[in-house]
Structure formats: structure tokens, C-alpha cells
Write a protein that holds these residues in place. Sequence first.
Motif, short mmCIF file in Angstrom:
data_model
loop_
_atom_site.label_atom_id
_atom_site.label_comp_id
_atom_site.label_asym_id
_atom_site.label_seq_id
_atom_site.Cartn_x
_atom_site.Cartn_y
_atom_site.Cartn_z
N MET A 1 0.92 -1.27 0.02
CA MET A 1 -0.01 0.15 0.08
C MET A 1 0.95 1.13 0.03
O MET A 1 1.87 1.30 0.58
N ALA A 2 0.45 2.30 -0.57
CA ALA A 2 1.44 3.60 -0.51
C ALA A 2 1.23 4.05 0.77
O ALA A 2 1.79 3.74 1.60
N ASP A 3 0.46 5.12 0.83
CA ASP A 3 0.28 5.89 2.30
C ASP A 3 -0.94 5.52 2.95
O ASP A 3 -1.86 5.82 2.68
N PRO A 4 -0.76 4.74 4.15
CA PRO A 4 -1.81 4.03 4.59
C PRO A 4 -2.89 5.10 5.13
O PRO A 4 -4.24 4.90 5.40
N LYS A 5 -2.27 6.29 5.60
CA LYS A 5 -3.24 7.30 5.92
C LYS A 5 -3.39 8.26 4.88
O LYS A 5 -3.87 9.43 5.12
N ARG A 46 -3.01 8.93 -1.89
CA ARG A 46 -4.32 8.98 -1.26
C ARG A 46 -5.36 7.59 -1.90
O ARG A 46 -6.26 7.22 -1.19
N CYS A 47 -4.47 6.56 -2.68
CA CYS A 47 -5.23 5.43 -2.96
C CYS A 47 -5.23 4.57 -1.70
O CYS A 47 -4.29 4.48 -1.00
N MET A 48 -6.38 3.91 -1.57
CA MET A 48 -6.67 3.24 -0.50
C MET A 48 -6.18 1.87 -0.57
O MET A 48 -6.28 1.00 0.46
N ASP A 49 -5.90 1.31 -1.66
CA ASP A 49 -5.42 0.02 -1.93
C ASP A 49 -6.63 -0.92 -1.50
O ASP A 49 -6.60 -1.82 -0.54
N CYS A 50 -7.54 -0.71 -1.95
CA CYS A 50 -9.14 -1.45 -1.61
C CYS A 50 -8.89 -2.83 -1.91
O CYS A 50 -8.16 -3.29 -2.93
N GLY A 51 -9.60 -3.69 -0.90
CA GLY A 51 -9.40 -5.23 -1.13
C GLY A 51 -10.28 -5.53 -2.47
O GLY A 51 -9.81 -6.49 -3.01
N ILE A 52 -11.17 -4.68 -3.04
CA ILE A 52 -12.05 -5.02 -4.17
C ILE A 52 -11.80 -3.49 -4.92
O ILE A 52 -12.55 -2.57 -4.55
N PRO A 66 -4.12 0.47 -8.50
CA PRO A 66 -3.60 0.58 -7.10
C PRO A 66 -1.93 0.18 -7.19
O PRO A 66 -1.24 0.74 -6.36
N GLU A 67 -1.64 -0.65 -7.91
CA GLU A 67 -0.26 -0.78 -8.28
C GLU A 67 0.67 0.45 -8.86
O GLU A 67 1.63 0.64 -8.12
N TRP A 68 0.21 0.94 -9.54
CA TRP A 68 0.90 2.13 -10.19
C TRP A 68 0.94 3.31 -9.50
O TRP A 68 1.68 4.19 -9.35
N ASN A 69 -0.12 3.48 -8.78
CA ASN A 69 -0.25 4.39 -7.72
C ASN A 69 0.75 4.28 -6.62
O ASN A 69 1.33 5.08 -6.27
N ASP A 70 0.97 3.08 -6.14
CA ASP A 70 1.84 2.87 -5.27
C ASP A 70 3.45 2.90 -5.54
O ASP A 70 4.15 3.54 -4.98
N TYR A 71 3.52 2.69 -6.96
CA TYR A 71 4.96 3.13 -7.50
C TYR A 71 4.99 4.64 -7.49
O TYR A 71 6.11 5.06 -7.43
N ALA A 72 4.11 5.08 -7.93
CA ALA A 72 4.32 6.70 -8.10
C ALA A 72 4.45 7.32 -6.82
O ALA A 72 5.06 8.27 -6.71
N GLU A 82 6.13 0.38 -16.23
CA GLU A 82 5.76 -0.87 -16.75
C GLU A 82 4.41 -1.35 -16.16
O GLU A 82 3.81 -2.20 -17.01
N ARG A 83 3.79 -0.94 -15.17
CA ARG A 83 2.77 -1.44 -14.76
C ARG A 83 1.51 -0.84 -15.44
O ARG A 83 0.47 -1.20 -15.99
N LEU A 84 1.88 0.41 -16.01
CA LEU A 84 0.81 1.21 -16.65
C LEU A 84 0.62 0.64 -18.10
O LEU A 84 -0.19 0.41 -18.76
#
Length: 492
Positions: A1-5, A46-52, A66-72, A82-84
Motif C-alpha cells: 500500500m502507498a500511504d496508509p493514511k 491517497r489510493c486506499m489499496d482497496c480489497g476490491i 492501485p499498483e501504479w499508484n503505489d509505485y508513483a 511498466e505496470r501502466l
Amino acid sequence: MADPKGFLTTGREVAETRPVQERVKDWNEVYVPGSLLPIISKQAGRCMDCGIPFCHNGCPLGNLIPEWNDYAYREDWTAASERLHATNNFPEFTGRLCPAPCESACVLGINQPAVTIKNVEVSIIDKAWDSGDVTPQPPERLSGKTVAVIGSGPAGLAAAQQLTRAGHTVAVYERADRIGGLLRYGIPAFKMEKSHINRRIEQMRAEGTKFRTEVEIGTDIDAAKLRRRYDAVVIAAGATVSRDLPVPGRELNGVHFAMEYLPLANKVQEGDLTVSPITAEGKHVVVIGGGDTGADCVGTAHRQGAASVTQLEIMPKPGEDRSANQPWPTFPMLYKVTSAHEEGGERVYSVSTTHFEGSAPEEGQAVGDVRALHLVEVEFKDGKLEQKPGTERRIPADLVTLAMGFTGTDQANGLVQQFGLELDERGNVARDDNYATNVDGVFVAGDAGRGQSLIVWAIAEGRSAARGVDRYLTGTSALPAPIRPTDRSLLV
């Protein structure tokens, strides 16, 4: 996950636009260059890395958001690129032009402003180009099979790139003088500068894709002969037949389809023309149609120096918040202020054009010039639009553009008849689950088969049709197929 908060501590910020007074004097993109990079990592956080992740459902490409948000967020731009690219051939197109149904489906958007997915996407790909992470990917070996792609819009380009990378020899046929379809001549440069198309074309050329411009299949080359020349054909000719407005005065000079008006303005920017033959300079401009094409006409008229710009829409003004019958995660019909609307003009809702008023024809003219438009207010009664008595009025109009959408693929050039293609009940080219038409070896992708749609759906269709072609040619395929021909947007 990116930023948990991140979704709790960071507010939504979007790309900064240049001042109106500055940008209406040129045709460069409206956004301040480089304004996203200082803020985009926190925005991705701000991405929540949602379960769904429902953003996947909103996006027909199945983007790994969510994956490329985490990398960004972590500023690992190479991994983010690469993910994009794993799901999208042309993220610089969608990042600028797509209305972002992924954001409408963002889980955070249930009770907060959604993640700026589109801004993150365009930041990743622009950084990738600047860093040299976007390189040609030629096939390791050739299959010996040949494919013709008819049309070089987003569906045709996506299909061509996928099939080239699969090892097939691909030629793209385009009836215009440059590659890009509506991306080239239908989208104004202030929404997407054409350098983004040019560098993708160079990448595709380096991979092995061939391009043939100023060749119209059905007119310049018989479609049946083309089929015999290639092992497979992909029709990605779009839905280019504009919806007309058959009211009195339609024949007057100065009443044009949007796709007569916009391409000429783009040709000026390409250096082909000094001045557009259809210009808004000093004129009272009326744009009929409230969608994105209408907004493109509004922005173009501003830059050409229109005396006034009025945009008409037959439907009621949408609300600024989701209505109860358009719940999350569907794509809601909301009141949208585009960059073109920020630049001025009037927007009028719930009106219908009754007729055009013109001047007397001058010597040598068959008809006169449009001078005014007559309209009447309308309302829904028993599910039907009815005119409201006593609401008729007249507005000045020296130039009218019809931007009311498109009704299907072009049949006047003979392509449909020469192939012997079957059409569906909506007038689109019919296809099966593999995007194959009734003609052996002929496939259809994009608006030609789906009907008028979004760029993100066109790219998804091009990728999916490429898989169908690859299986037809080789018996199997490792190419992805993100959507079926019957899939539709998350709408109510």
C-alpha cells in the motif's frame, strides 16, 4: 500500500491550468507544464489499496491502478510505467482525453473526492518518456502472417501494435494525410498536442508496423482485393457519420458538422493552412450539442476570436452531485466545466432548434449565409420531450457547428458493401465474441463495431480484437483481451 493514511491526510489536488487570458492566445495544452510532479506522489498516496478496487470495473482496460499508484507514491517511475503499459498501449492519450470512469468508480469517491487517477496516469507516462523508459518492443520472431488494419484511431493503433509485437506483419491504412484518426484531426491541440501521437508512431515504426496514409479502403482500394492480399483484416474505421439536424435552413452557408470545423483548425496547427476556411473570427458562434465534441468547438472558437459563443443542449442541466438513480460506482451524468467552458461563452440547456434564419443569397451563391438560430425550450412529459409554448426566441448565429454525436461507420465509401459485412440493429458492423465479422478473416474493433464510445473503450477493443486475430492466424494467443464485444460501461 502507498500511504496508509494518505486518503485521510491529503486533500485532492489536480493539474494547474494556465491563465485563460494566456492560453486562448495559443494552441498549446491548457495545463501548466510540470505542475503535477511536485504534488502527484502525495496524490497517488491517497489510493486506499482497496480489497476490491472498483476502479478496475470502471476502466475497461483493467488498468492496475492501485499498483501504479503505489509505485508513483514511492517515485519508482520505471516500475510505474511498466505496470501502466501492461494494460494500456497509449496512457498519454487516455491520461489527457479520457473522462476517467475509473475515478467515478473509486472507492474513496463514495464520501470524498476521488483519487486523481487520470493525473497520476499522465504523470507516469510523461516521466517515462522523459526518462527514456518508453522504447520500441519489436517481436523476437516473425510469424509470416500479414494483417491490414483499416483506420488509425486509438482502436486501430492498439490492434496494430499488439499484432506487430505478436510477430505479424501489419500495415495500417488511413484515409487522411496523417496517422491518428480523430486523435489527430478531431481533438484540438489544446487538449492534446500532436507530438504525443508522433512519438508513438515512431515507436510503432521501429517495432515494424507499416503505415499507409491517404488511402481509403472502398474508394482507393477495393475492400475485397485488400482481403485477398492479407491473411487477416481489422476494421477500425470508427463511427464517423455525424448526426444531422434536419430543420429548415440547414442548407445555409455557415452551418457545419463539428467534424468539418475541427479538422481544419488542426490543419492550421499542422502548418497545412494559414487560415482555416471555416473560422469563428469575429462571428457569433452557436454550438449545438453539449458533449465533449461540443466543448472542443467552444475552445476552438475562443482561440479563433469569436465575438460570442453559445452552446445548446437539448437535455436538462445535470446536477453537481450524484443523483439517487446514478449511485456509486456507475459513471454519473454531472455538470462539468471543461477548460473550454472556463474560457467563456454561454451554455443553454433544455432547448431545441426549430430553424435557421439566413440572409438573401449573394450573386453566385445558391443559398444565403446563416444569420440567426431560432430555438424553443423543451421539457420531459410522460417520457417524451415536448416544446414549451411561448418560449421561442432568436439568437444571432454567423457560424453553427453540429456536435450531436455520430450514427455509425461510413458506408458511402463502399467499404461495408465491398466486404459484404453484416450490420447490427444499430447500424454498426456486427461481430461475434472474437470480434470476427461474418466475412472470414475480417475483424472489427472500436466505434465501427461498438458505436460511438470513449477512447479507453477503443483501446480496449483494439487489444481484444488483436487477440481474436492472433488466434485466427495461429490457433492460439497469449495476447490479453480485456473486454468482450458485449461489455458495457457501468451505467444505470
